[in-house]
Design an enzyme around this catalytic site. Structure first.
Site, PDB file in Angstrom:
ATOM      1  N   ASP B 149       7.793  77.904 -58.331  1.00 47.80           N
ATOM      2  CA  ASP B 149       8.832  78.716 -57.703  1.00 47.80           C
ATOM      3  C   ASP B 149      10.094  77.958 -57.311  1.00 47.80           C
ATOM      4  OD1 ASP B 149       7.510  77.377 -55.683  1.00 47.80           O
ATOM      5  OD2 ASP B 149       7.324  79.109 -54.346  1.00 47.80           O
ATOM      6  N   TRP B 236       7.406  61.469 -63.898  1.00 45.10           N
ATOM      7  CA  TRP B 236       6.931  62.281 -62.776  1.00 45.10           C
ATOM      8  C   TRP B 236       7.547  61.848 -61.444  1.00 45.10           C
ATOM      9  CZ3 TRP B 236       3.929  66.525 -61.547  1.00 45.10           C
ATOM     10  CH2 TRP B 236       3.351  67.207 -62.621  1.00 45.10           C
ATOM     11  N   PHE B 239      10.909  63.199 -61.295  1.00 49.24           N
ATOM     12  CA  PHE B 239      10.711  64.641 -61.211  1.00 49.24           C
ATOM     13  C   PHE B 239      10.427  65.047 -59.751  1.00 49.24           C
ATOM     14  CE2 PHE B 239       7.288  67.984 -62.360  1.00 49.24           C
ATOM     15  CZ  PHE B 239       8.194  68.985 -62.649  1.00 49.24           C
ATOM     16  N   GLY B 358       0.539  69.341 -58.874  1.00 44.74           N
ATOM     17  CA  GLY B 358       0.910  67.935 -58.714  1.00 44.74           C
ATOM     18  C   GLY B 358       0.421  67.194 -59.935  1.00 44.74           C
ATOM     19  N   HIS B 385      -4.325  74.418 -63.597  1.00 46.80           N
ATOM     20  CA  HIS B 385      -3.719  73.367 -64.408  1.00 46.80           C
ATOM     21  C   HIS B 385      -4.866  72.502 -64.943  1.00 46.80           C
ATOM     22  CE1 HIS B 385       0.181  74.122 -62.540  1.00 46.80           C
ATOM     23  NE2 HIS B 385       0.727  73.236 -63.347  1.00 46.80           N
ATOM     24  N   GLU B 388      -3.144  68.231 -68.680  1.00 42.00           N
ATOM     25  CA  GLU B 388      -1.746  67.856 -68.893  1.00 42.00           C
ATOM     26  C   GLU B 388      -1.698  66.317 -68.962  1.00 42.00           C
ATOM     27  OE1 GLU B 388       0.845  69.076 -65.723  1.00 42.00           O
ATOM     28  OE2 GLU B 388       2.700  68.675 -66.842  1.00 42.00           O
ATOM     29  N   HIS B 413      -1.162  74.437 -69.151  1.00 44.66           N
ATOM     30  CA  HIS B 413      -0.863  73.350 -70.092  1.00 44.66           C
ATOM     31  C   HIS B 413      -1.935  73.180 -71.182  1.00 44.66           C
ATOM     32  CE1 HIS B 413       2.848  71.945 -68.369  1.00 44.66           C
ATOM     33  NE2 HIS B 413       2.307  71.970 -67.167  1.00 44.66           N
ATOM     34  N   ASP B 471       9.251  74.462 -65.378  1.00 50.08           N
ATOM     35  CA  ASP B 471      10.312  74.157 -64.406  1.00 50.08           C
ATOM     36  C   ASP B 471      11.668  74.169 -65.099  1.00 50.08           C
ATOM     37  OD1 ASP B 471       8.388  73.032 -62.155  1.00 50.08           O
ATOM     38  OD2 ASP B 471       7.845  72.019 -64.015  1.00 50.08           O
TER      39      ASP B 471
END
Lengths: 552, 552
Positions: B149, B236, B239, B358, B385, B388, B413, B471
Site C-alpha cells: 500500500d 533491498w 529499497f 519483508g 509471499h 522470492e 512471487h 511496488d
C-alpha cells in the site's frame, strides 16, 4: 528406510486427507448456480467457479510429519536420489557436503561474493583455489559428451603449437593483431578479402618479443576477459573469430593428430575418461600439398586414438559426432549426409552420429532440412543442438521439437527447455539426455547468475542430464571440473550431494553412444577410480589402485 | 476445429506409433543379459540398460502432420489457450500481434535493443512510446492482486504531498539528503539514533529552491536509476530506505486517506478496476496527538474506499491483506493474529486474509511460525509471499512448501518455483495462483534478462498466473501496464496472443478473494470495458460504453 513407492503412497494418502478440496465453513458461501452457469457460458469451463480450495488446518504434529514427507518426496524426484551410497561413500559425502555448505553459507551472507553468482571470468582462478574444486577435479567424472574438437586443447598448448616451423601469421598493418594462421613453405598469397599481410611467426616473435606475442595470443585465443557483450550475437561474433584463427593452426595434418592426442591427455588428467566430441570434419593440409579428404581426417583421429589408448590403459575411449555447419542449404546437407554414410561405413566404431552446428539463431533451423534428415538410415543416430536461445517461440526455440521428433539421442544445450514442458515430458519418456554446458551458456550471454540456470529445474525433476563443457579452451576452463563446480554449487540445490555427482558421472557413460557391453567395460575402468576418489576424500591420500588419478 | 480432448487422443496415438521404443536395426545389438544384471546390481535399476530408444523415421508427410500436431498440443497446454475469441476479438488480435511481432522481430536482429532484454530503468520511457504499450495501457487488465500500500502512488503525487503544511524533514548537515519526514506543529525532537536535524519542508524549499528539492525527492523516492546493485541484499537495503522516508509522510492520518484515494484513481486510470493490496497496518498519527490503532487504519481505508466507489461506478473494489513484518518472533506473530481476528470481525468485507512481508532472505521463514499460523481460524485465508529468492535449497526457498501446506490461496512471487516441480504440481491441483511481479524481480536483482524469467515456464504449462506490480511507485512504473508489456513481449512466447492477455485479466478476478457472486458482478463491470477496448484496437477510437477507459 522407507522405499520410494511406499513413501509416495503414504504421502499421497496424507496429502489427500489434509488438502482435499472442501469449502471453508464461514467465508465462502456456495455460489448461486445460475451465476456459475452464466460465468461458464461467458468465459469457458476454465473459469472454474468452485471457490479456491480451502483446507482444514492440521495439528502442529500432523503438519510436521506431513512437511517431513513432502520434503522426502520432493527429494525423491531429484536427480541422483535413487542412488544408495555405501558406507565409505557416505563418509566422503559428509566431507564434501561440509565443504560445499561452507561456500553456500558464506554466499547467503555476502551474495555478491558467491562465485556462481558472478561471471566465470572473474572467479575462475578463485574457484581453482577452493577445496570444493579440488574434489571436483579429483573426482572421476566419466565422460564429456558435448565438446567441439577445435576448442578442447588448453591455450598453453595452442601457444606451444605456434612455435612450430613454417607457421605464418596474417596481421593488420602496424600491430600484433592476428587474423589467420597457416603453415607454409613460402609466404602465402595475399587474400583478396583481407588487408592483412603474412609474416613468419618466428619473425613476429623476433620483432615484438616472444612474451608479448604469447601474451597477445593467450588473450586472442579465448573470450577472456570480456564479461559483457552487447548481446549474445556479439559474443558469438567474437567467439567465431577464435575458431577462424585456430583453424589454420589445427587443420595442418601433423598438428591435427598432436592436438587431439594432447586434448585427450588433458581430459584424462582432469579425470575424464571418455570424450564424445563434435567435429565439422575439416579437410586437412600439409606442406607437400597432399590432397586430403574428410575420410583422412577421421582416419587420423582413429589412428591417434589407438596410439593414445595403447599408452593409457585407464582411458575408455573417444568417438566423434559429425557436426558440420548449419548455416547452409538443403543440397549441402545432402552432401553432408553422403560424407556421413561414407565415414560411418569405414569407421563404425568411431562415428557416433550426426548433428549440425553454429549459432542456432543465425543458422538455419532443423525444420528446413527435414526431408534430408529423414533420409538418414535409422542405424545412424542424431545428437542435435537445440534450444541454445532465450527467444521463446522463435524458429530456433522450435528446434527442440524437431530434435525430439527426429529421434535425437541427446539434446545439445536445451537451454530453452523449461519453455517446452511437453518436450521435457517426452525427453523423460524417451530417455533422451540433456547436455548442459553451464559456463558456455554464461559466457555466450544466455544467463548471468548461475543460480537462475534452467538446469536447476532439470535436476529438481530428475531429467536425464549430463554436464559438459562445450569449448573449455575458449573460456580458460579446465576440461570439465569448472563446469562440475558450477553445477554442483551454483545450479543444484543446497541439499544435492554426492549422489548427484555420482549420477552425473554414471549418466555420462549411460547416455554416451557406447553399447551396453561397452558401457560395462567403461564402468569397469571408472569404478576403481571412483573408489580411489572416495578414499582420497576420506583420508586425503591417493590409493595406488588408480594410477592416473591426478589431484589438482 | 478439433476439440482439445480429440486433439490429445489423436496426438497420443500418432506419437506412440512413431516414437515407440524399438531398438534400431543395425547399430545396437541386444545387450548380454548377465551384463545387464550386473550393471543393475552395481548402479541400481535406474541405470536402465535398455538402449536409448531408437525411432523409425516417418515419411516427410507423416512428419509434417506429426509436427503440426505437436505444436498444437504444446499450444493447448499454454495459459489462455482454452479461450475462444469472438470475431471482433480475432480482428483485434491480428492488430495486437502485428504490433508485438514487429518489436519481437526487430529484437531478433538487434537483441541488445530489445526492451525486455534490458534493465527496466533504461527503457521505461521508450516502452511508453510504443504502440504495444498503448494497447497494454488501454486494456482493462482486471485486478492488481500483489501490491504494497505505501508503494502504489506515483512519485508526482508523493511530491505533491510534501507541499502540505506542517511537514518537517530531517536532514544531514549541509545537504539536501532527507532521512525522515513527519508532520508536526512544532519542531520534532532530535532522535537519539541519528544526527539529522529537523527543518520545515517549506523552509528547505525556500533555501534550495522548489525545483531542486522536487528533483531530489523524485530520485530519492524511487530506486531509479540504479540498475546494478552489488546483490539483491544491497538492492533491498536501498529499497527499505524509501519505505522509511515515505512512512512519516503517509502515516499522517489525513494524508493516509488521500494517498489511498489517489492511488485508486491512478490504478483505475491505468484500467485496473480492483486492487487487493498488502498492508503492515501502521498506526497513524495527526497533529492533535489522537491515539490511533490498527483498527482506525482499516476504518479510514474502508471509509475512503466507499467514497471512491461512490464517485466511480466502474470501479469494482479493493480489499486488504494484513501483512506485517516477518522479521520478528512467534509472540509478535501471535499479536499480529489477534489484530487480524479483530479487524476481520469488524470489516469482513474488506479484510481478505493474512501474509508476512519483508525481504524473505533476511526475515524469518514460515516454518518458524507454524504453530501460530495453524491457530488462525480456517475462515481466514493466507496469501503468503514465498520463493522470492534464487538460493535453491535455502530455508527461504522452502517457504514455498510451507505456503502450500499452510493452505495459501495464492503465492506471492514464487520466483523459485521451477526448482520445486512438486510444489508446482500442487499449485495446479489445488488451484493456487502465482502472483508474478516481473519488474520487481528485475529491479530487486533476481533476474537480468526478462526472457529468462521463470514465468515463461508458468505460461507454457498453463499454471494459474496473475501479473502484478508489487511496488510500481518505487520503479517509476505505471500501476500495471509496464508489467503487462514485459510479460506479454518479453516473458510469453512469440505465439502468445490476446487469449493470454484476456486470461490474465480474467485470472486476476478469478483468483481474487472475491466470492463467486462478487466475481460475477466484477466481471459485469469489466466486460463492457473489454468490449470497448476491442473496438478501440480495431477502429482506433473509443466507444462511449466505457466512460473511464483512458487511453495513454
Amino acid at each position: 528406510m522407507l522405499d520410494r513407492r511406499n513413501l509416495i503412497v503414504l504421502f499421497a494418502i496424507c496429502l489427500c486427507m489434509v488438502l482435499s478440496p472442501r469449502p471453508s465453513l464461514a467465508a465462502r458461501p456456495r455460489p448461486n448456480q445460475s451465476v456459475m452457469a452464466e460465468l461458464i457460458k461467458s468465459y469457458g469451463p476454465s473459469y472454474v467457479v468452485e471457490p479456491v480450495v480451502t483446507q482444514s488446518r492440521p495439528s502442529p504434529e500432523a503438519y510436521a510429519s506431513l512437511r517431513n514427507m513432502f520434503f522426502r518426496y520432493e527429494e525423491s524426484k531429484a536427480l541422483g536420489s535413487d542412488l544408495q551410497l555405501n558406507e565409505r561413500e557416505l563418509q566422503a559425502n559428509q566431507i564434501i557436503m561440509a565443504t560445499k555448505m561452507q561456500e553456500y553459507n558464506e554466499g547467503l551472507i555476502t551474495p555478491h561474493l558467491f562465485k556462481p553468482s558472478q561471471h566465470f571470468f572473474k572467479v575462475l582462478e578463485n574457484i581453482k583455489a577452493t577445496d570444493l574444486f579440488r574434489y571436483m577435479s579429483a573426482m572421476p567424472k566419466g565422460a564429456v559428451l558435448h565438446a567441439h574438437d577445435t576448442a578442447i586443447g588448453s591455450t598453453e598448448y595452442l601457444i606451444k603449437l605456434t612455435y612450430r616451423d613454417n607457421l605464418w601469421v596474417c596481421q593488420n598493418v602496424g600491430g600484433l593483431e592476428a587474423e589467420s594462421l597457416v603453415f607454409s613453405k613460402n609466404q602465402p598469397a595475399q587474400s583478396s578479402d583481407s588487408d592483412c599481410t603474412w609474416s613468419l611467426m618466428s619473425d613476429v616473435r623476433t620483432k615484438y618479443g616472444g612474451n608479448a606475442v604469447d601474451e597477445y595470443l593467450a588473450e586472442r585465443l579465448t573470450l577472456f576477459p570480456t564479461t559483457k557483450f552487447d548481446d549474445n550475437n556479439a559474443a558469438w561474433q567474437q567467439f567465431m573469430t577464435i575458431f577462424s584463427l585456430v583453424n589454420g593452426l589445427l587443420f595442418y595434418a601433423p598438428v591435427w593428430a598432436d592436438y587431439y592426442y594432447n586434448a585427450l591427455e588433458e581430459f584424462l588428467a582432469d579425470n575424464v575418461q571418455y570424450v564424445e566430441f563434435r567435429t565439422t570434419l575439416p579437410v586437412l593440409y600439409d606442406l607437400e600439398d597432399t590432397q586430403y579428404t574428410e575420410v583422412d581426417t577421421v582416419r587420423i583421429y582413429v589412428e591417434t586414438l589407438k596410439k593414445f589408448k595403447d599408452a593409457h590403459s585407464d582411458f575408455i575411449g573417444s568417438r566423434m559426432i559429425y557436426a558440420p555447419l548449419r548455416n547452409t542449404n538443403g543440397s549441402v546437407v545432402s552432401d553432408y549426409i553422403k560424407t556421413l554414410l561414407t565415414i560411418t561405413e569405414l569407421y563404425p566404431d568411431f562415428v557416433a552420429g550426426f548433428d549440425l552446428v553454429g549459432q542456432e539463431e543465425l543458422g538455419r533451423p532443423l525444420k528446413e532440412f527435414i526431408s534430408e534428415l529423414l533420409a538418414v538410415p535409422e542405424s545412424i543416430d542424431f545428437y542435435f543442438h537445440a534450444g541454445e536461445t532465450n527467444w521463446y517461440g522463435s524458429s530456433v526455440d522450435e528446434n527442440l521439437i524437431d530434435a525430439v521428433l527426429l529421434g535425437t539421442k541427446r539434446i545439445g544445450h536445451g537451454f530453452a527447455l523449461v519453455k517446452h514442458p511437453f518436450v521435457l515430458e517426452m525427453l523423460k519418456k524417451l530417455n533422451v539426455a540433456i547436455e548442459v554446458n553451464p559456463i558456455s551458456n554464461q559466457v555466450l550471454q544466455l544467463v548471468t547468475d548461475f543460480r537462475n540456470h534452467p538446469c536447476s529445474h532439470f535436476f529438481a525433476d530428475g531429467y536425464p542430464v549430463v554436464i559438459s563443457s562445450d569449448d573449455p579452451s575458449f573460456w580458460k576452463a579446465t576440461p570439465l571440473s569448472h563446469d562440475f563446480y558450477i553445477a554442483f554449487l551454483g545450479i543444484a540445490s543446497a541439499h544435492s550431494d554426492l549422489r548427484l555427482l555420482k549420477k552425473l558421472a554414471l549418466n555420462s557413460i549411460r547416455y554416451s553412444s557406447l553399447t551396453v557391453d561397452q558401457q560395462y567395460d567403461a564402468l569397469s575402468k571408472w569404478q576403481p577410480k571412483w573408489d580411489a576418489f572416495i578414499e582420497y576424500v576420506i583420508t586425503g591420500t591417493q590409493r595406488s589402485a588408480a594410477p592416473s588419478l591426478k589431484l589438482a
